[in-house]
Structure formats: C-alpha cells, structure tokens
Design an enzyme around this catalytic site. Structure first.
Site, PDB file in Angstrom:
ATOM      1  N   GLU A 177       0.745  -1.167  -0.077  1.00  0.00           N
ATOM      2  CA  GLU A 177      -0.035   0.042   0.044  1.00  0.00           C
ATOM      3  C   GLU A 177       0.813   1.146   0.221  1.00  0.00           C
ATOM      4  O   GLU A 177       0.662   2.192   0.979  1.00  0.00           O
ATOM      5  CB  GLU A 177      -1.145   0.143   1.325  1.00  0.00           C
ATOM      6  CG  GLU A 177      -2.080  -1.144   1.089  1.00  0.00           C
ATOM      7  CD  GLU A 177      -3.241  -0.968   2.033  1.00  0.00           C
ATOM      8  OE1 GLU A 177      -4.015  -1.409   1.702  1.00  0.00           O
ATOM      9  OE2 GLU A 177      -2.797  -0.593   3.267  1.00  0.00           O
ATOM     10  N   GLU A 282      -6.220  -6.626  -1.756  1.00  0.00           N
ATOM     11  CA  GLU A 282      -6.839  -6.680  -0.639  1.00  0.00           C
ATOM     12  C   GLU A 282      -8.379  -6.450  -0.606  1.00  0.00           C
ATOM     13  O   GLU A 282      -8.540  -5.421  -1.313  1.00  0.00           O
ATOM     14  CB  GLU A 282      -6.249  -5.680   0.531  1.00  0.00           C
ATOM     15  CG  GLU A 282      -4.742  -6.149   0.797  1.00  0.00           C
ATOM     16  CD  GLU A 282      -4.238  -5.212   2.005  1.00  0.00           C
ATOM     17  OE1 GLU A 282      -5.040  -4.535   2.703  1.00  0.00           O
ATOM     18  OE2 GLU A 282      -3.006  -5.113   1.879  1.00  0.00           O
TER      19      GLU A 282
END
Length: 346
Positions: A177, A282
C-alpha cells in the site's frame, strides 16, 4: 500378397512419421505452441495464520470436521495465498511474526497444498500502509544509496530462501500500500522527491528479477483514487512494474455497490492508461455481515474479471474470527468455521 501390403503400409507410415518428426525439429517449420492460459487468481492473505495456530486456534468445516485452514480456503475455490514479510519483526513488541523464516515455512505449506503464492514485502519491522511506511530500525541511519542497497539485499535474501526450498512465487509486491511512497521520510512521494520513491521501488523490482526473472512484480496502492498520481510519478522516473495492485475495502460496508463501481471505473482507466494488468490485492468486510460480504465479493470478482486485464481478487485475512487481534473483517465465525461470505470464491 496381404503380408506384402501390410509391410508396405508400415513402411509408408514409418517414413511419414520420421518426416513429420524431422519437420518438428526445425524451429522454422514447427507449429507455434500457444502458452497455457493463466487462470483468474482467487486468493487470500493469511499471514496471521501461524500466530493464530500458535495460540491454539482450530479451524472447522461447516459439519464440524477439523481441517487445515488452507484446505478450507481451497475447498471454497481459492487457489492462491498471499504472505507478508517484515524485515525484523522482533523489533515490534508483541509481534515477532511474519519473519523471513516464518514466511518461508508458510510458503512451503502453500506449495504443498498446490496453491499459487504471492509475497508481500512491507520493508518495515511492522505494518506498512497508506498511513505509515516506517523504516526498519536497522535502516534508520543509512544513507539513501545504502537504503537502496538494503532494499535490494533484503528482497534477494527472502527470495533466495524461498528458492533454496524450491518455492517459486507467482507474484511479488515491492512494498505494501505504497500510496504515498515507501520508507519514509526518504521515499515519501508527497514530501520528498518522487524520484526517491521510484529509486527505492526500482531497487526492489531489480532484486526480484535477479532471483526470479519470470515472477510478476506488483506495485500496490491503498485505493484507485491515488493510483494515477502514484504511477505517473513512478513511470516519469523510470520505474517499471508488471501488475497494478489495489486495495478495495468499502467504507461503510453498506456502500459496497458504490465502492465496487468506483473500483471498476478506476481499474478500466488504469488498464487504458498504462496497459498493465490489474488485480485486487486486498478486500474485506466485517465478519458479521456475511451475506452482504458474499454479495460484495461476488460482484467485485465479476467486475474485476470484466476488466480486459483484470487477473485476480485476494481477501485480507479471512481466517480471523470475530475480533481476533482487534480485527473485525475476517470471514470465519466464533466457532472457527468459514462464513457464507467465502462462497463467493467458489
């Protein structure tokens, strides 16, 4: 006469086979063999699993039969597992998991289960995400050149440990991320030079390719909203990637349809702009909204498949039951059984 004819036929057939074989040995005459189609990846990050098992957590099928958690996920249509790896998790009090050794041991279980593997480098001693990209303690005083070297060496160290066990991941994330870069403050895209983030990413990318040339490298961001800014900065500074990875958590959960529509539009735009494959690295929803979560996942999988280069969806830590480690978005109930949410992968 009959015997002579049979011999003649045999000779003709033998000559024909030899001629055909000789043609096939000539690469200029051989028919091209199409590559095997790679299936859409349906998977999960289960990096908490060793910690849960060490704490005595058991997992059960819906009929009450105790099973390996990986088998339960595979039974529900998942074919891939994602594992995160920290640099030195012993520096994080109360953690100590997701080390190189634990990741390799888990990866061996994944291989033995016949599942595909993604490795997710956090480049931190603990969690790296859009809100924090903390350097490992051992790297805090390094010069920028030495920091790039540390990224490369750590990446190669983990991947070579996998290679020594005859484990080949299909995908590797260089950073987790990294919406605003990695290894702050040096590689923070919004405040440092974007070039620094790109240089650090390139160090990881090149390290991956040096160990596993055919492994696909993922650049993973926390959402589609920041992806273009991030990727333009990387591309303008010479960075390469193979796959764009996105996190896609609806917030609030009840807005999942709006969220999925935004994700779809974003993925289509990214494919058009960069020509890259894209995947959801995710996804998740609160465990007690299992029916809603099934609808959300079913739709998210369908939308990702509809994108011309959409190649997979991964659930984040479905094995967690209600409130384990303060995490509420698993897909198992309090008795250690998978909820109907996971039926979306079947």
């Amino acid at each position: 006469m009959k015997l002579r004819m049979n011999k003649t036929v045999v000779l003709i057939l033998a000559f024909s086979i030899l001629k055909f074989s000789s043609c096939k040995e000539d690469p200029t005459l051989a028919d091209p063999i199409p590559p095997a189609a790679v299936s859409f990846a349906k998977g999960a990050d289960v990096s908490w699993l060793p910690q849960m098992e060490a704490n005595g957590q058991k997992f059960y099928d819906t009929d009450g039969t105790e099973k390996d958690c990986l088998q339960l996920l595979k039974d529900r249509g998942m074919d891939a597992i994602r594992l995160r790896v920290f640099v030195n998790p012993s520096n994080d009090p109360g953690n100590g998991h997701c080390s190189k050794d634990e990741t390799v041991a888990m990866a061996l279980r994944v291989k033995n289960m016949g599942m595909r593997l993604m490795i997710d480098f956090h480049y931190s001693d603990s969690w790296a995400d859009p809100g924090k990209q903390t350097k490992p303690a051992a790297w805090t005083s390094l010069s920028f050149e030495d920091l790039k070297l540390a990224v490369a060496n750590h990446t190669k160290d983990v991947l070579n440990a996998l290679k020594a066990k005859d484990i080949t991941p299909e995908w590797v994330q260089v950073g987790n991320e990294t919406s605003d870069g990695m290894l702050w403050p040096d590689g923070r895209a919004s405040t440092a030079e974007f070039k620094n983030y790109a240089e650090l990413f390139k160090s990881g990318y090149n390290a991956v390719k040096s160990v596993f040339p055919d492994v696909k490298v993922i650049v993973h961001m926390g959402g589609v909203d920041v992806a273009q800014w991030n990727l333009d900065g990387l591309r303008n500074n010479g960075a390469l990637w193979d796959i764009i990875g996105i996190s896609a958590y609806p917030n609030p959960a009840s807005d999942w349809q709006k969220s999925n529509n935004n994700v779809l539009t974003g993925m289509q735009s990214l494919v058009s702009r960069y020509g890259s494959k894209v995947m959801i690295c995710e996804a998740g929803m609160p465990w007690d909204k299992a029916e809603m979560c099934k609808s959300y996942l079913t739709d998210l999988i369908a939308k990702t498949k509809s994108v011309s280069k959409g190649i997979g969806v991964f659930y984040w830590e479905p094995e967690c039951f209600n409130g384990w480690n303060s995490y509420q978005m698993g897909a198992f109930d309090n008795s250690g059984k998978p909820t109907v949410a996971l039926d979306a992968f079947n």
